[in-house]
Each structure stands twice: as C-alpha cells, then as structure tokens.
Design an enzyme around this catalytic site. Structure first.
Site, PDB file in Angstrom:
ATOM      1  N   LYS A  37       0.442   9.089   1.551  1.00 19.70           N
ATOM      2  CA  LYS A  37      -0.432   9.457   2.875  1.00 19.70           C
ATOM      3  C   LYS A  37       0.442   9.799   3.820  1.00 19.70           C
ATOM      4  CE  LYS A  37      -4.363   7.518   1.781  1.00 19.70           C
ATOM      5  NZ  LYS A  37      -5.737   7.607   2.140  1.00 19.70           N
TER       6      LYS A  37
HETATM    7  C1  LIG Z   1      -2.595   2.436  -1.881  1.00 16.69           C
HETATM    8  C2  LIG Z   1      -3.737   3.191  -1.698  1.00 16.69           C
HETATM    9  N1  LIG Z   1      -4.192   3.608  -2.973  1.00 16.69           N
HETATM   10  C3  LIG Z   1      -5.121   4.668  -2.849  1.00 16.69           C
HETATM   11  C4  LIG Z   1      -5.793   5.255  -1.837  1.00 16.69           C
HETATM   12  C5  LIG Z   1      -6.909   6.235  -2.059  1.00 16.69           C
HETATM   13  O1  LIG Z   1      -6.639   7.373  -1.680  1.00 16.69           O
HETATM   14  P1  LIG Z   1      -7.441   8.434  -1.081  1.00 16.69           P
HETATM   15  O2  LIG Z   1      -7.876   7.884   0.224  1.00 16.69           O
HETATM   16  O3  LIG Z   1      -6.740   9.899  -0.812  1.00 16.69           O
HETATM   17  O4  LIG Z   1      -8.878   8.743  -2.013  1.00 16.69           O
HETATM   18  C6  LIG Z   1      -5.201   4.766  -0.560  1.00 16.69           C
HETATM   19  C7  LIG Z   1      -5.863   5.320   0.738  1.00 16.69           C
HETATM   20  O5  LIG Z   1      -6.202   4.549   1.629  1.00 16.69           O
HETATM   21  C8  LIG Z   1      -4.387   3.819  -0.652  1.00 16.69           C
HETATM   22  O6  LIG Z   1      -3.727   3.320   0.737  1.00 16.69           O
END
Ligand SMILES: Cc1ncc(COP(=O)(O)O)c(C=O)c1O
Length: 445
Positions: A37
C-alpha cells in the site's frame, strides 16, 4: 520515499506442491511501510497535491484497514501533514498500535453495521473530512490514483521480473486497486494473461462478477483481513478480472501460518487467502504456466491473531489432527488405570465407577484385557435383570476396548469411538496402559 517498490519475486516450493505451474510470490513486505500500500498511498498524496486538494499543513483523513494508513503516515511525516485513520473494530490491535506509533490519530468504528450507518467507518471518515478544516479525504476505494499506482509500478515490475512469461496474476481484492491496475497493465502487454481475484465468504465481489447482481445476502461479518467488501469500490475494474475465487476464514488463516513455516516468508492473512485460493483451483494451471501471487503485507501485523495458537483454537482453526494419544491423556497420565477382573461382581464395578467418578472400566483376565463395562449398558442390563448385581462381569461385559499407541493421531482415535466403544486404551511406551474417554475427546476437539 524512493525505497518504495522494486520488491522481490520469490519462487514458492512447498505450499504450492501439487500445482503444476511455477508459482512466484511478489513479496511486498520490503516496502518501507511493510506493505504494497505504500505504492498507492504516496501516489494518492502526490496526485492530491498536484490537483490542489491537499494543501500545506493539511490533514489527511482515511478509512483504512491499516496498511494504507501506514503508507499515508510515512508520506505525511515526510511532507508535514496530519493524519487521521478510521478503522473498523475487527482490525488487529497490532495494526492500530503501529499506526499510532507513526503519529496517526486512530478512530475505531464497529464492523457489524451497514456502510450507510452513521457509525460505519465509511460514514465516519466522510463526516470527519467534512468537519475538519483544510482536510483531504483520501477515499482509497474510489480514488483512481490507487489503481494507477499499480498500473505504473506493480504491473511493469512483474512484467519485467518474469521477462514477460507471466500467464496468471492472482491476488486478494479489497479496494481493487492492486488487481485492477496491475491486471490492466499485464493484459495490455499480453491479452491472454488471466487475472484471478481472491474473495472472502461474506463479500459481494464473486457473485457480482458472475451475475451482475449486488446481493445483500452475500454480506455478513468475516474474519479475513484486507480483502472482500460489502460495497463496490470504483477501483474494482471487473472487466480485467477473469475469475473470483472465495476462500474461507479458516483456510486463509491456516495457509497464512503455513507460508511462514514452510516457505520462511512471514506475510499477512491475505497472502494466506491467496495461496489457499490458488490451491483450490490448482487444476486450472498446467506445466509451464507462470503464476504470480502478490503478498500484500507483513506477518508481524497478525501475531495476536493468525499466528497466535489460542486465537486460532478459539475459532476452531487449529487442526486437531496434529494431536496424539499422548496429548489426549496428558491431564491424567500419572493416574493408575482403574480396572476390574472378569470374575469380579457387577456390584463391585458399579461401586468403583461411583468411587472414582468414571463411566467405563476395562475388564482383565490373566493380565490381558478381555472386555469392558460402561454405565449406560450396565444401567440398561439392571433394568432388565435386577439380579445381575451378583453376577460376575464376565457374564455382562462387552467387547474389549481398542488399544492404540501413544503416538496415534486423534483423527484415527476419533474414528474408533461409537455406541459400543465409549473409550480407547493407550499402551504407553513404558508398557503401562491409560485411557482416552469421551470427555478427553470433547476437551481436545
Ligand atoms: C492486507 C491486505 N491485503 C489485501 C488488500 C487488498 O488490496 P486492494 O485494496 O488493492 O484490492 C489490502 C487492502 O487494504 C490489504 O490491506
């Protein structure tokens, strides 16, 4: 900030056994905030600055499960902004503590309310943004810079690192930024690349993708963190996603632990969900396929949850099959096994059951076990023939209890219990015997 990105691609060898494809993990934990992120957090901040939405001395406000908050926090520290993160109460305490550690103000909201409810973390984030002067509401769900960061960085990195050989991209879907941006870039390079989204039970994505129906019946609380939604974020570009696979909370949690223990890669819960999902559909992949799975974040954020045995046990997520007979008898391993000889009277056996508060007794003859009696069957016999009290046990006993070794697994032992077999004997390594009762099994399960 220049240390964001260029994360390693690591081949998995153990947890993907049985899958014919080469499986490569894009491990995002080497980013400064320990998650993927950071990429989109910085991009969202810089795009907001460029658009004049975020001004010097401003306050950044976001509803985040933690990782985006961490990325935003690092950006805010370096650029001199204040940060307020709004989290739902199912997020791990570690995530909240980490955000506080990097200077964010953390506001916690209930999980089990509708998104439109004024207490939901979507509503609270929006309200705070309206009430706080000189603030900017990030809205990672609908902010196009989220997907764009992955289109500009994650996609090209994976394409280059696999030298264009990638056939499938598989990843957990939350805001949709990762799969949509990365997936779009990869499909533009090679339209036959398949993008597979991992979803949770309790989320709307899979059904919406397959039927176009936003089904509120699909929405209920779940444990898996970071993926699945009860809304349709603008960042989910359903047109670049070829398939959604749902994974249970338990399968995701168990696989999260396996990745750490078997691959030596300490990553979070959505990585576990991704690999569990991959293995559910492993027959889709053939030899020569190159599957890239993105691991979003670091395992340290889950030490109080998926990596904590008590937390796992309370939810029934720990597989009992690891238990052995030795562990089942641990609470009474030093007590002598209560037995009766076959010529003893039924009344003796009943007295012993009362004295020792037990429900069954193995019956011996010539140093071996020749039968057993249990309170239920004795009671039935007494009702039919009251004079049975003065008969030797040999006349009323049932067949001998099965015997297992100390090392026998609980799965095998479980199968031995039935109407006729209320307990199982354990032959200890020292030659003595102990007993596994129904109560031992209930406690273990
Ligand atoms: C630990 C984790 N895995 C997966 C995701 C999913 O990613 P995306 O928001 O890009 O779909 C997030 C998003 O908040 C996350 O924090």
């Amino acid at each position: 900030m220049e240390t964001i990105g260029n994360t390693p691609l690591v081949q998995l060898n153990s947890v993907t056994k049985g899958c014919k494809a080469t499986v490569l993990a894009k491990v995002e934990t080497t980013n400064p905030g320990n998650s993927v992120k950071d990429r989109m957090a910085l991009k969202m901040i810089e795009d907001a600055e460029a658009q004049g939405l975020l001004k010097p001395g401003g306050t950044v406000i976001e509803g985040t499960s933690g990782n985006t908050g961490m990325g935003l926090a690092l950006g805010c520290i370096l650029k001199g902004y204040k940060l307020i993160c709004v989290l739902s109460d199912k997020q791990s305490k570690e995530k909240m503590d980490i955000l506080r550690a990097v200077g964010a103000e953390v506001v916690v909201c209930p999980t089990a309310v509708e998104p439109e409810d004024p207490r939901s973390y979507y509503s609270v984030s929006k309200r705070l943004a309206e009430e706080t002067p000189n603030s900017w509401y990030v809205n990672q769900y609908d902010n196009p810079s989220n997907s764009l960061a992955h289109y500009e960085q994650t996609g090209p990195e994976i394409w280059e690192q696999t030298e264009g050989k990638i056939t499938h991209f598989l990843v957990g879907v939350g805001t949709g930024g990762t799969i949509s941006g990365t997936g779009k870039y990869l499909k533009e390079q090679n339209p036959s690349v398949q993008n597979i989204g991992i979803d949770t039970y309790g989320s709307v994505f899979k059904k919406y993708h397959e039927t176009g129906i936003f089904d509120e019946n699909e929405i209920y609380p779940y444990i898996t963190e970071g993926i699945g939604e009860d809304i349709l974020p603008k960042n989910v570009d359903f047109s670049v996603i070829d398939h959604f696979e749902k994974v249970t909370d338990k399968d995701a949690a168990v696989m999260t632990r396996r990745i750490a223990r078997e691959e030596g890669i300490f990553v979070g819960n959505s990585a576990g969900a991704a690999i569990a999902g991959l293995m559910q559909i492993k027959d889709r992949f053939k030899e020569g396929d190159v599957v890239v799975v993105l691991f979003h974040d670091h395992g340290s954020r889950y030490v109080g949850k998926m990596f904590n045995d008590d937390w796992m046990r309370e939810r029934g997520f720990l597989d009992e099959e690891h238990k052995t007979a030795k562990e089942l008898i641990a609470s009474h391993k030093d007590l002598k096994l209560i037995e009766c000889a076959s010529e003893e009277l039924v009344s003796h056996a009943i007295a012993k059951m009362k004295d020792y508060n037990i429900s069954q007794i193995p019956v011996t003859r010539d140093g071996g076990y020749v039968g057993h009696v249990d309170d239920k069957k004795l009671f039935q016999a007494l009702l039919e023939q009251p004079d049975i009290l003065d008969k030797p046990l040999a006349e009323v006993m049932q067949k001998p209890l099965p015997v297992v070794s100390e090392k026998e697994k609980i799965e095998t032992i479980k199968a031995l219990f039935n109407e006729e077999t209320p307990a199982v004997l354990v032959k200890l390594d020292n030659g003595k015997y102990n007993i596994i009762t129904r109560y031992d099994m209930i406690n273990a399960i």
